[in-house]
Structure formats: structure tokens, C-alpha cells
Scaffold this active site. Structure first.
Site, PDB file in Angstrom:
ATOM      1  N   SER A   1      14.041   0.515   5.091  1.00 42.02           N
ATOM      2  CA  SER A   1      13.130   1.208   6.003  1.00 42.02           C
ATOM      3  C   SER A   1      13.910   2.149   6.921  1.00 42.02           C
ATOM      4  O   SER A   1      13.317   2.835   7.743  1.00 42.02           O
ATOM      5  CB  SER A   1      12.324   0.201   6.835  1.00 42.02           C
TER       6      SER A   1
ATOM      7  N   ASN B   1      12.063 -10.188  13.363  1.00 43.68           N
ATOM      8  CA  ASN B   1      10.608 -10.198  13.454  1.00 43.68           C
ATOM      9  C   ASN B   1      10.101  -9.906  14.866  1.00 43.68           C
ATOM     10  O   ASN B   1       9.181  -9.114  15.048  1.00 43.68           O
ATOM     11  CB  ASN B   1      10.055 -11.543  12.965  1.00 43.68           C
TER      12      ASN B   1
ATOM     13  N   THR C   1     -29.015  22.720  16.685  1.00 46.36           N
ATOM     14  CA  THR C   1     -29.128  21.402  16.060  1.00 46.36           C
ATOM     15  C   THR C   1     -29.474  21.692  14.612  1.00 46.36           C
ATOM     16  O   THR C   1     -30.119  22.712  14.317  1.00 46.36           O
ATOM     17  CB  THR C   1     -30.246  20.530  16.693  1.00 46.36           C
ATOM     18  N   HIS C   2     -29.027  20.829  13.711  1.00 48.21           N
ATOM     19  CA  HIS C   2     -29.236  21.062  12.269  1.00 48.21           C
ATOM     20  C   HIS C   2     -28.700  22.421  11.837  1.00 48.21           C
ATOM     21  O   HIS C   2     -29.204  23.026  10.903  1.00 48.21           O
ATOM     22  CB  HIS C   2     -30.714  20.962  11.880  1.00 48.21           C
TER      23      HIS C   2
ATOM     24  N   SER D   1      -4.114  37.338   4.188  1.00 55.57           N
ATOM     25  CA  SER D   1      -4.202  36.935   2.787  1.00 55.57           C
ATOM     26  C   SER D   1      -3.154  37.720   2.013  1.00 55.57           C
ATOM     27  O   SER D   1      -2.861  38.864   2.335  1.00 55.57           O
ATOM     28  CB  SER D   1      -5.597  37.248   2.255  1.00 55.57           C
TER      29      SER D   1
ATOM     30  N   LYS E   1      -8.019  40.322   5.635  1.00 53.29           N
ATOM     31  CA  LYS E   1      -8.268  38.939   6.043  1.00 53.29           C
ATOM     32  C   LYS E   1      -7.477  38.508   7.274  1.00 53.29           C
ATOM     33  O   LYS E   1      -6.329  38.888   7.464  1.00 53.29           O
ATOM     34  CB  LYS E   1      -7.945  37.980   4.891  1.00 53.29           C
TER      35      LYS E   1
ATOM     36  N   ASN F   1      -7.277  34.746   8.661  1.00 59.14           N
ATOM     37  CA  ASN F   1      -7.784  33.391   8.408  1.00 59.14           C
ATOM     38  C   ASN F   1      -7.432  32.423   9.546  1.00 59.14           C
ATOM     39  O   ASN F   1      -6.305  32.421  10.026  1.00 59.14           O
ATOM     40  CB  ASN F   1      -7.221  32.854   7.092  1.00 59.14           C
TER      41      ASN F   1
ATOM     42  N   GLU G   1      -8.345  25.344  10.494  1.00 54.93           N
ATOM     43  CA  GLU G   1      -8.586  24.715   9.186  1.00 54.93           C
ATOM     44  C   GLU G   1      -7.637  23.540   8.950  1.00 54.93           C
ATOM     45  O   GLU G   1      -8.036  22.484   8.453  1.00 54.93           O
ATOM     46  CB  GLU G   1      -8.412  25.739   8.070  1.00 54.93           C
TER      47      GLU G   1
ATOM     48  N   TYR H   1       4.875 -13.393  10.112  1.00 59.56           N
ATOM     49  CA  TYR H   1       5.472 -12.149   9.642  1.00 59.56           C
ATOM     50  C   TYR H   1       5.529 -12.154   8.114  1.00 59.56           C
ATOM     51  O   TYR H   1       5.886 -13.148   7.491  1.00 59.56           O
ATOM     52  CB  TYR H   1       6.892 -11.954  10.197  1.00 59.56           C
TER      53      TYR H   1
ATOM     54  N   GLN I   1       6.298  -4.018   7.200  1.00 56.18           N
ATOM     55  CA  GLN I   1       7.205  -2.861   7.274  1.00 56.18           C
ATOM     56  C   GLN I   1       6.460  -1.550   6.978  1.00 56.18           C
ATOM     57  O   GLN I   1       6.874  -0.491   7.404  1.00 56.18           O
ATOM     58  CB  GLN I   1       8.360  -3.057   6.276  1.00 56.18           C
TER      59      GLN I   1
ATOM     60  N   LYS J   1       4.880   1.154   9.981  1.00 58.60           N
ATOM     61  CA  LYS J   1       5.523   2.178  10.803  1.00 58.60           C
ATOM     62  C   LYS J   1       5.240   3.615  10.377  1.00 58.60           C
ATOM     63  O   LYS J   1       4.954   4.470  11.217  1.00 58.60           O
ATOM     64  CB  LYS J   1       7.028   1.910  10.880  1.00 58.60           C
TER      65      LYS J   1
HETATM   66  N1  ARG Z   1      12.394  -3.566   8.626  1.00 56.71           N
HETATM   67  C1  ARG Z   1      11.573  -4.694   8.903  1.00 56.71           C
HETATM   68  C2  ARG Z   1      10.163  -4.246   9.262  1.00 56.71           C
HETATM   69  O1  ARG Z   1       9.981  -3.116   9.500  1.00 56.71           O
HETATM   70  C3  ARG Z   1      12.140  -5.446  10.062  1.00 56.71           C
HETATM   71  C4  ARG Z   1      11.826  -6.916  10.050  1.00 56.71           C
HETATM   72  C5  ARG Z   1      12.450  -7.560   8.892  1.00 56.71           C
HETATM   73  N2  ARG Z   1      12.305  -8.967   8.958  1.00 56.71           N
HETATM   74  C6  ARG Z   1      12.621  -9.733   7.938  1.00 56.71           C
HETATM   75  N3  ARG Z   1      12.468 -10.995   8.068  1.00 56.71           N
HETATM   76  N4  ARG Z   1      13.070  -9.243   6.806  1.00 56.71           N
HETATM   77  O2  ARG Z   1       9.223  -5.035   9.289  1.00 56.71           O
END
Ligand code: ARG
Length: 446
Positions: free
Chosen positions: A7, A93, A138-139, A266, A272, A274, A279, A306, A311, A314
Site C-alpha cells: 500500500s 491496526n 420547474t420541470h 474544439s 466553439k 466549451n 462538464e 481488522y 487497506q 484509503k
Molecule cells: N497497510 C495496512 C492498511 O492499510 C496497515 C495495517 C496492516 N495491518 C496488518 N495486520 N497487516 O490497512
């Protein structure tokens, strides 16, 4: 395996928060006697060095070390022996739950003033063009006249609720999960309140806000869902505003012009211009809405506590934050560069049919029941259509035929300025009401 599970390619973004959290944790380990003063100092210095290198782009992230937490801790331990003590009473965690909360808190604190700047851009445009009247729809059919300012202030209200939702979300995210460990806390006498206070997880009276259940602390991502929901609403509000602008900038409406800096040409058609920002804002709302759905689906089948699935949270949160912040910022800038075509607005607003309801209200004032008045004006509108004339051009007999209560003064109803002054109930688009609302918002946003 390393490629599949890593990650670091995206969670490196939380490096500041990770280091801030580690410093608070280390200070607590010193307080409870696990680190010596010298060990704490060496950890702090080591982390500061690493932070400086990351900040300058000199830090080599390693995919083999999976994530931001392991990368930083491994490098610290390579530099200072005490680094090996840093992870005492901590798990990735609770660490990742902490980092994400800190990251979101930081970003939300910047997003709120950006939303307010967007509101300011809308209020300034409304103020600058405060005499411009448009048909309200409206509409997608012409309905009744409104001030452009009233239309714009509708969005200011929406964005005010959006900013409130973000503040509210920050409040609930502002609870410290550190100390929850992997899921079951620690046998060591961790001082969780100390860490919470150090990291600003406090209530209005300065009291520590600490997650009360270790299992909840490591598995909860409500705060991320809440933010993505609040962000989805911001994106939807921006998307609707964009749709209005796309329509208004077209030749059929021609109510506004968008500055060249925020439009594109364009490659084929030389004429044009745009409205790409509008958009793309409309288009990007799709991914923000999708991110919310992804998060909810990600969570719904997870057993306690957990699970590595988490993961995946994020990128959804990062993409949501990036997309919404950019959209808010560029739309504020574009709105500062919108011109209003007063003549086209005036032509559209001069459609007397917009005042058909006012004509019914005229009859009501003469004691006619509204349903009867509505019917009478309806027949008058039909007569005007049949004669191919605008309503006020019909002869007095036509009015009399529609309803005997009509008199000469019925024609006064079609004076647009007077019509705008008549709309005086709270929240209505009347002249005095809109001025009052403009003043309220100008004051509130300074
Ligand atoms: N990179 C992990 C995540 O984003 C961090 C936590 C990992 N924990 C584990 N027990 N492998 O969730």
C-alpha cells in the site's frame, strides 16, 4: 505477493501523520518508563531526520516493506537502536486507524475554508448582478421570475449545509484509536489520554477523546464513510450548479459567459467555447459517488475486527478528498470569471406568462377562490395562445370573459419591477428579501 499486498504506493501520503503519531506514542512510552529520556530523544531526532528527507523527496520507499508504517519504522530502527522499542503496545491496526483519522482531520480543516471561498464567489457574483431577473424553472419549463441572486444563494445554502456536515464529520473522527493495539489493547500500562491530548483529540473543554472499545477502534471506518457521504453531496451540489452553467452558457439561454481561461476550444470547430470545467465537475461527481458506494460495500461483509480488506479504504478516501477539494477550488475561481448577459436575461424574464400566477393572486385579492382564479387565468392563457399574442396584449373583453372580477388595473400586474417587489414573504425572491439575504451572507462569510 509484494506487488499485490503493498500500500506504500498510496499510503505514503500519510507520512506526516504517521510520524506525528509515533512521536506522541514514544513520548507516552517515556512517561510510563519504557523508554529512557535518551532513547526518546534519539527516536525523536531519527523521526525528524526521516521527515526532512521525505519532505525533500530524498527518502527511498520500499515496496518490500509494504506500507508507510513499516517503511518509517524500519528506517528509524536502522538508524537508532531505540527504534526497535517504538512499536511497544502498538499494532499497525491501531496505527493505520490513527493515521487515517489524523490525515482526514488535517484535510477537512482545509476543505471547510475552501467551501466558504466558493460560497463567497457565489455571493460576490450575486451582489454584483443583484438587479438581474431570470425565469425560475420547474420541470425545465419557465415558471416564475426570480433574481439571479436568489438562484445563486440557493447554492450558498447548500454549500453551508455541506460545510456543516464536514465540521460534524470532523467532530466524530476526532477520537483517538491508539492504544487499541491489534484489537485487544495491551497488558502494558499505556496512557491513552496522554497520547490523545498530544495529538489534539480533545473536546471543547480540552478533555481527551479516546476510543472506548479496542475492537471498535481498529475496525471502525464510519468516519471515512461519513466523509465520503458528505463529499458526495458536495459533488452533487457542484454537479447541479455545473449543469445550470452549461445550460446558461449555451446559445439557447445565453445568460452567462464563462471566461476563456475556464473553457476550451474544439480541435475541429473554430467557433466553439466549451464549458469543460463545468462538464468535468459534473463528470467527476460520478467517481465521488462511486467511492462512497465502494466503501460501504467494502465494509458490509467484514467480520470483527481488522481485516486486510480495510487497506482498500484509503484510495477511496484520498480520491474523494482530492477530487472534491479541486472541484471546490476551481469552481470558485471560475465563478469569479463569469459574466452575465443582462440583455438576454431581461428578454427571458420579460415573458409575461411568468406572471400568470400573480394574475391569479390578483383575483384572489378581489375575493375570488384560488381554484377559480387559477381556472380563469388558465382560460386567459389559452386565449392568448390561440390569438398568438402575449397575455397583456389581449383586449379587456378577453379578461372580462375569463373572469368578471378583472378590471383595468389587472394589466399593472405585468410590471416586472413591481412584481419582484411583491414577493415579500421570508425566503421568497422579492427585492427586499434578496437584499436582506445577501447582507446576511456577506456578514456570515467575512
Ligand atoms: N497497510 C495496512 C492498511 O492499510 C496497515 C495495517 C496492516 N495491518 C496488518 N495486520 N497487516 O490497512
Amino acid at each position: 505477493m509484494a506487488q499485490y499486498t503493498e500500500s506504500i504506493s498510496f499510503d505514503y501520503r500519510m507520512w506526516r501523520q504517521d510520524i506525528r503519531g509515533s512521536k506522541a506514542h514514544a513520548a507516552m512510552l517515556r512517561k510510563i518508563g519504557i523508554l529512557s529520556a535518551a532513547e526518546l530523544k534519539s527516536i525523536e531526532n531519527g523521526l525528524d531526520e526521516i521527515a526532512a528527507e521525505i519532505g525533500e523527496g530524498r527518502f527511498a520507499w520500499s515496496e518490500a516493506l509494504e506500507d508507510v508504517h513499516m517503511n518509517i519504522e524500519a528506517e528509524l530502527t536502522r538508524r537508532v537502536p531505540a527504534g526497535a522499542k517504538l512499536h511497544t503496545g502498538r499494532s499497525r491496526n491501531d496505527q493505520v486507524a490513527l493515521d487515517l483519522r489524523l490525515w482526514m482531520r488535517d484535510e477537512m480543516d482545509e476543505l471547510v475554508p475552501e467551501i466558504m471561498a466558493l460560497q463567497k464567489a457565489l455571493v460576490n457574483l450575486a451582489e454584483r448582478e443583484r438587479d438581474v431577473v431570470l425565469p425560475g424553472y420547474t420541470h425545465m419549463q419557465r415558471a416564475q421570475p426570480v433574481y439571479l441572486a436568489h438562484h445563486l444563494l440557493a447554492y450558498v445554502e447548500m454549500f453551508a449545509r455541506d460545510a456543516d456536515r464536514v465540521r460534524d464529520c470532523r467532530e466524530r473522527a476526532n477520537v483517538c484509536p491508539l492504544g487499541a493495539g491489534a484489537l485487544a489493547g495491551s497488558t502494558l500500562p499505556l496512557d491513552r489520554e496522554f497520547v490523545a491530548k498530544r495529538l489534539g483529540f480533545v473536546d471543547v473543554r480540552g478533555g481527551a477523546r479516546v476510543a472506548a472499545n479496542s475492537m471498535d477502534a481498529v475496525s471502525d471506518r464510519d468516519f471515512a464513510v461519513e466523509f465520503c457521504a458528505a463529499a458526495a453531496l458536495i459533488a452533487v451540489h457542484l454537479s447541479r450548479l455545473s449543469e445550470d452553467l452549461v445550460l446558461w452558457a449555451g446559445a439557447e439561454f445565453n445568460f452567462v459567459g464563462i471566461s476563456d481561461a475556464y473553457t476550451t476550444g474544439s480541435s475541429l470547430m473554430p467557433q466553439k467555447k466549451n464549458p469543460d470545467v463545468a462538464e468535468l465537475t459534473r463528470g467527476k461527481s460520478a467517481r465521488v459517488i462511486g467511492n462512497l458506494t465502494s466503501l460501504l460495500v467494502l465494509l458490509k461483509g467484514l467480520p470483527m475486527t481488522y481485516n486486510r480488506d480495510l487497506q482498500e479504504d484509503k484510495e477511496r478516501v484520498f480520491d474523494t478528498m482530492d477530487t472534491v477539494r479541486r472541484a471546490v477550488r476551481i469552481n470558485a475561481a471560475m465563478l469569479r470569471n463569469v459574466t452575465v448577459n443582462k440583455a438576454a436575461c431581461a428578454r427571458a424574464a420579460a415573458d409575461p406568462a411568468l406572471l400568470a400566477t400573480d394574475l391569479a393572486d390578483y383575483l384572489v385579492r378581489k375575493g375570488v377562490a384560488f381554484r377559480e382564479a387559477h381556472h380563469a387565468v388558465g382560460s386567459l392563457v389559452a386565449a392568448a395562445e390561440k390569438a398568438g399574442k402575449p397575455l397583456p396584449a389581449l383586449p379587456m373583453e378577453a379578461f372580462k370573459t375569463a373572469h368578471s372580477a378583472f378590471e383595468r388595473d389587472a394589466l399593472d400586474i405585468f410590471n416586472l419591477e413591481a412584481a419582484m417587489a411583491r414577493r415579500e414573504s421570508f425566503g421568497a425572491p422579492g427585492t427586499a428579501q434578496v437584499r436582506r439575504q445577501l447582507a446576511v451572507w456577506k456578514k456570515r462569510l467575512t
